[in-house]
Design a protein around this motif. Structure first.
Motif, PDB file in Angstrom:
ATOM      1  N   ALA A 167       0.825  -1.212   0.000  1.00 21.51           N
ATOM      2  CA  ALA A 167       0.000   0.000   0.000  1.00 21.51           C
ATOM      3  C   ALA A 167       0.858   1.261   0.000  1.00 21.51           C
ATOM      4  CB  ALA A 167      -0.941  -0.001   1.207  1.00 21.51           C
ATOM      5  N   HIS A 168       2.090   1.156   0.522  1.00 23.48           N
ATOM      6  CA  HIS A 168       3.003   2.304   0.564  1.00 23.48           C
ATOM      7  C   HIS A 168       4.059   2.230  -0.540  1.00 23.48           C
ATOM      8  CE1 HIS A 168       1.109   2.724   4.484  1.00 23.48           C
ATOM      9  NE2 HIS A 168       1.517   3.966   4.464  1.00 23.48           N
ATOM     10  N   ASP A 169       3.875   1.299  -1.493  1.00 25.52           N
ATOM     11  CA  ASP A 169       4.779   1.140  -2.631  1.00 25.52           C
ATOM     12  C   ASP A 169       6.222   0.911  -2.174  1.00 25.52           C
ATOM     13  OD1 ASP A 169       5.303   0.908  -5.346  1.00 25.52           O
ATOM     14  OD2 ASP A 169       5.780   3.042  -5.563  1.00 25.52           O
ATOM     15  N   VAL A 170       6.375   0.063  -1.162  1.00 24.25           N
ATOM     16  CA  VAL A 170       7.691  -0.272  -0.630  1.00 24.25           C
ATOM     17  C   VAL A 170       7.986  -1.734  -0.964  1.00 24.25           C
ATOM     18  CG1 VAL A 170       9.073  -0.548   1.471  1.00 24.25           C
ATOM     19  CG2 VAL A 170       7.528   1.406   1.239  1.00 24.25           C
ATOM     20  N   GLN A 171       9.169  -1.977  -1.517  1.00 21.35           N
ATOM     21  CA  GLN A 171       9.601  -3.335  -1.843  1.00 21.35           C
ATOM     22  C   GLN A 171      10.228  -3.961  -0.595  1.00 21.35           C
ATOM     23  OE1 GLN A 171      13.067  -3.692  -4.417  1.00 21.35           O
ATOM     24  NE2 GLN A 171      12.174  -5.488  -5.425  1.00 21.35           N
ATOM     25  N   VAL A 172       9.726  -5.125  -0.191  1.00 21.06           N
ATOM     26  CA  VAL A 172      10.301  -5.859   0.941  1.00 21.06           C
ATOM     27  C   VAL A 172      10.890  -7.157   0.400  1.00 21.06           C
ATOM     28  CG1 VAL A 172       9.891  -6.927   3.191  1.00 21.06           C
ATOM     29  CG2 VAL A 172       8.609  -4.873   2.535  1.00 21.06           C
ATOM     30  N   LEU A 173      12.191  -7.338   0.623  1.00 24.85           N
ATOM     31  CA  LEU A 173      12.903  -8.516   0.136  1.00 24.85           C
ATOM     32  C   LEU A 173      13.387  -9.332   1.322  1.00 24.85           C
ATOM     33  CD1 LEU A 173      15.045  -6.732  -2.593  1.00 24.85           C
ATOM     34  CD2 LEU A 173      12.933  -8.034  -2.922  1.00 24.85           C
ATOM     35  N   ASN A 174      12.958 -10.580   1.397  1.00 29.47           N
ATOM     36  CA  ASN A 174      13.373 -11.455   2.486  1.00 29.47           C
ATOM     37  C   ASN A 174      14.641 -12.184   2.056  1.00 29.47           C
ATOM     38  OD1 ASN A 174      13.664 -13.133   4.652  1.00 29.47           O
ATOM     39  ND2 ASN A 174      11.579 -13.936   4.598  1.00 29.47           N
ATOM     40  N   CYS A 175      15.766 -11.774   2.624  1.00 27.19           N
ATOM     41  CA  CYS A 175      17.065 -12.371   2.320  1.00 27.19           C
ATOM     42  C   CYS A 175      17.514 -13.336   3.406  1.00 27.19           C
ATOM     43  CB  CYS A 175      18.111 -11.268   2.126  1.00 27.19           C
ATOM     44  SG  CYS A 175      17.710 -10.128   0.792  1.00 27.19           S
ATOM     45  N   SER A 176      16.615 -13.680   4.322  1.00 25.55           N
ATOM     46  CA  SER A 176      16.948 -14.632   5.390  1.00 25.55           C
ATOM     47  C   SER A 176      17.416 -15.942   4.770  1.00 25.55           C
ATOM     48  CB  SER A 176      15.727 -14.885   6.273  1.00 25.55           C
ATOM     49  OG  SER A 176      15.247 -13.669   6.808  1.00 25.55           O
ATOM     50  N   ARG A 177      18.436 -16.537   5.352  1.00 22.48           N
ATOM     51  CA  ARG A 177      18.986 -17.780   4.795  1.00 22.48           C
ATOM     52  C   ARG A 177      18.005 -18.944   4.923  1.00 22.48           C
ATOM     53  NH1 ARG A 177      24.035 -17.113   3.314  1.00 22.48           N
ATOM     54  NH2 ARG A 177      25.114 -15.247   4.069  1.00 22.48           N
ATOM     55  N   ASP A 178      17.141 -18.871   5.924  1.00 14.41           N
ATOM     56  CA  ASP A 178      16.124 -19.900   6.110  1.00 14.41           C
ATOM     57  C   ASP A 178      14.862 -19.187   6.581  1.00 14.41           C
ATOM     58  OD1 ASP A 178      15.467 -22.838   6.331  1.00 14.41           O
ATOM     59  OD2 ASP A 178      14.943 -22.173   8.346  1.00 14.41           O
ATOM     60  N   THR A 179      13.739 -19.415   5.913  1.00 22.00           N
ATOM     61  CA  THR A 179      12.514 -18.725   6.311  1.00 22.00           C
ATOM     62  C   THR A 179      11.290 -19.539   5.915  1.00 22.00           C
ATOM     63  OG1 THR A 179      11.275 -16.637   6.176  1.00 22.00           O
ATOM     64  CG2 THR A 179      12.341 -17.382   4.156  1.00 22.00           C
ATOM     65  N   ALA A 180      10.261 -19.441   6.747  1.00 21.11           N
ATOM     66  CA  ALA A 180       8.981 -20.065   6.435  1.00 21.11           C
ATOM     67  C   ALA A 180       8.012 -19.029   5.861  1.00 21.11           C
ATOM     68  CB  ALA A 180       8.391 -20.705   7.684  1.00 21.11           C
ATOM     69  N   LEU A 181       8.413 -17.766   5.824  1.00 20.31           N
ATOM     70  CA  LEU A 181       7.524 -16.711   5.332  1.00 20.31           C
ATOM     71  C   LEU A 181       7.424 -16.758   3.813  1.00 20.31           C
ATOM     72  CD1 LEU A 181       8.603 -13.687   7.551  1.00 20.31           C
ATOM     73  CD2 LEU A 181       6.500 -15.030   7.716  1.00 20.31           C
ATOM     74  N   GLU A 182       6.196 -16.685   3.323  1.00 20.00           N
ATOM     75  CA  GLU A 182       5.972 -16.705   1.874  1.00 20.00           C
ATOM     76  C   GLU A 182       5.383 -15.398   1.357  1.00 20.00           C
ATOM     77  OE1 GLU A 182       3.579 -20.165   1.172  1.00 20.00           O
ATOM     78  OE2 GLU A 182       5.156 -21.544   1.836  1.00 20.00           O
ATOM     79  N   CYS A 183       5.177 -14.424   2.246  1.00 22.87           N
ATOM     80  CA  CYS A 183       4.484 -13.203   1.846  1.00 22.87           C
ATOM     81  C   CYS A 183       5.418 -12.129   1.282  1.00 22.87           C
ATOM     82  CB  CYS A 183       3.673 -12.641   3.012  1.00 22.87           C
ATOM     83  SG  CYS A 183       4.631 -12.375   4.515  1.00 22.87           S
ATOM     84  N   PHE A 184       6.742 -12.348   1.381  1.00 24.64           N
ATOM     85  CA  PHE A 184       7.703 -11.387   0.842  1.00 24.64           C
ATOM     86  C   PHE A 184       8.541 -12.071  -0.243  1.00 24.64           C
ATOM     87  CE2 PHE A 184       7.439 -10.214   5.470  1.00 24.64           C
ATOM     88  CZ  PHE A 184       6.724  -9.037   5.304  1.00 24.64           C
ATOM     89  N   GLU A 185       8.963 -11.291  -1.220  1.00 23.98           N
ATOM     90  CA  GLU A 185       9.842 -11.814  -2.264  1.00 23.98           C
ATOM     91  C   GLU A 185      11.150 -12.295  -1.638  1.00 23.98           C
ATOM     92  OE1 GLU A 185      12.178 -10.178  -6.236  1.00 23.98           O
ATOM     93  OE2 GLU A 185      10.565  -8.961  -5.355  1.00 23.98           O
ATOM     94  N   ARG A 186      11.632 -13.467  -2.076  1.00 26.17           N
ATOM     95  CA  ARG A 186      12.905 -14.018  -1.581  1.00 26.17           C
ATOM     96  C   ARG A 186      14.020 -13.629  -2.532  1.00 26.17           C
ATOM     97  NH1 ARG A 186      13.320 -18.600   1.361  1.00 26.17           N
ATOM     98  NH2 ARG A 186      15.413 -17.815   1.675  1.00 26.17           N
TER      99      ARG A 186
END
Length: 193
Positions: A167-186
């Motif tokens: 909604a705020h036109d902000v790109q969120v990139l999940n760079c975590s080496r291990d993650t269960a989150l699917e809502c952010f671009e990896r």
């Protein structure tokens, strides 16, 4: 001071990339060093300030965390919380009055980055899973530690945060080496920095 989302002029980090470093077991000292070398603004969550004492902001939402750790904080970082009680006890803390119903310091760090003007938010240590343990530093002593139910609730909080970022036109990139989150671009950290 007191930050209220949506009421301030454009944030001081307007248009910048911001790294949010959470406490998941996948967070490494090498990841923190890469972020530091890249020179991006950085918000740490809870104990992760120990891995990145050079960060711009140390965020801990809970009063109990500040009671236990205030005396060992490094000099440089600003100190932020979402707890009114913590600010009453420690007036040097900045209060972040969050608008979103999230009960996770990592989610609040993303919201704070967006509030401060970030155009891109890079996530590290956002495992949102107990596969490899609770945190990189072991269990908290004075604040709640996650169990399967808490982790399940957090997934919903991060989905809410992903909608807020879009909604705020902000790109969120999940760079975590291990993650269960699917809502952010990896993305791999090395590609992003």
């Amino acid at each position: 001071g007191c930050a209220v989302p949506g009421t301030d002029p454009p944030g001081r980090w307007h248009g910048l990339a911001v790294a949010c470093l959470a406490s998941g077991p996948s967070l490494t000292q090498a990841d923190c060093a890469l972020v530091r070398e890249a020179g991006v603004r950085t918000i740490t969550c809870n104990d992760t300030i120990k891995r990145a004492p050079w960060a711009d902001i140390a965020l801990a939402a809970d009063h109990g965390w500040w009671q236990q750790h205030m005396h060992e904080m490094p000099e440089g970082p600003e100190r932020w919380t979402c707890s009114y009680a913590a600010v009453r006890e420690f007036p040097e803390l900045e209060l972040f009055r969050t608008n979103l119903a999230t009960r996770n310091t990592g989610a609040k760090a993303i919201e704070l980055a967006i509030h401060l003007g970030a155009k891109r938010v890079v996530l590290l240590g956002y495992d949102c899973s107990l596969r490899h343990g609770i945190h990189w530093h072991g269990p908290h002593e004075r604040t709640t530690n996650p169990d399967e139910k808490v982790i399940s609730d957090w997934v919903g909080h991060f989905e809410l945060m992903a909608e807020f970022a879009r909604a705020h036109d902000v790109q969120v990139l999940n760079c975590s080496r291990d993650t269960a989150l699917e809502c952010f671009e990896r993305r791999p950290l090395e590609d992003v920095l």
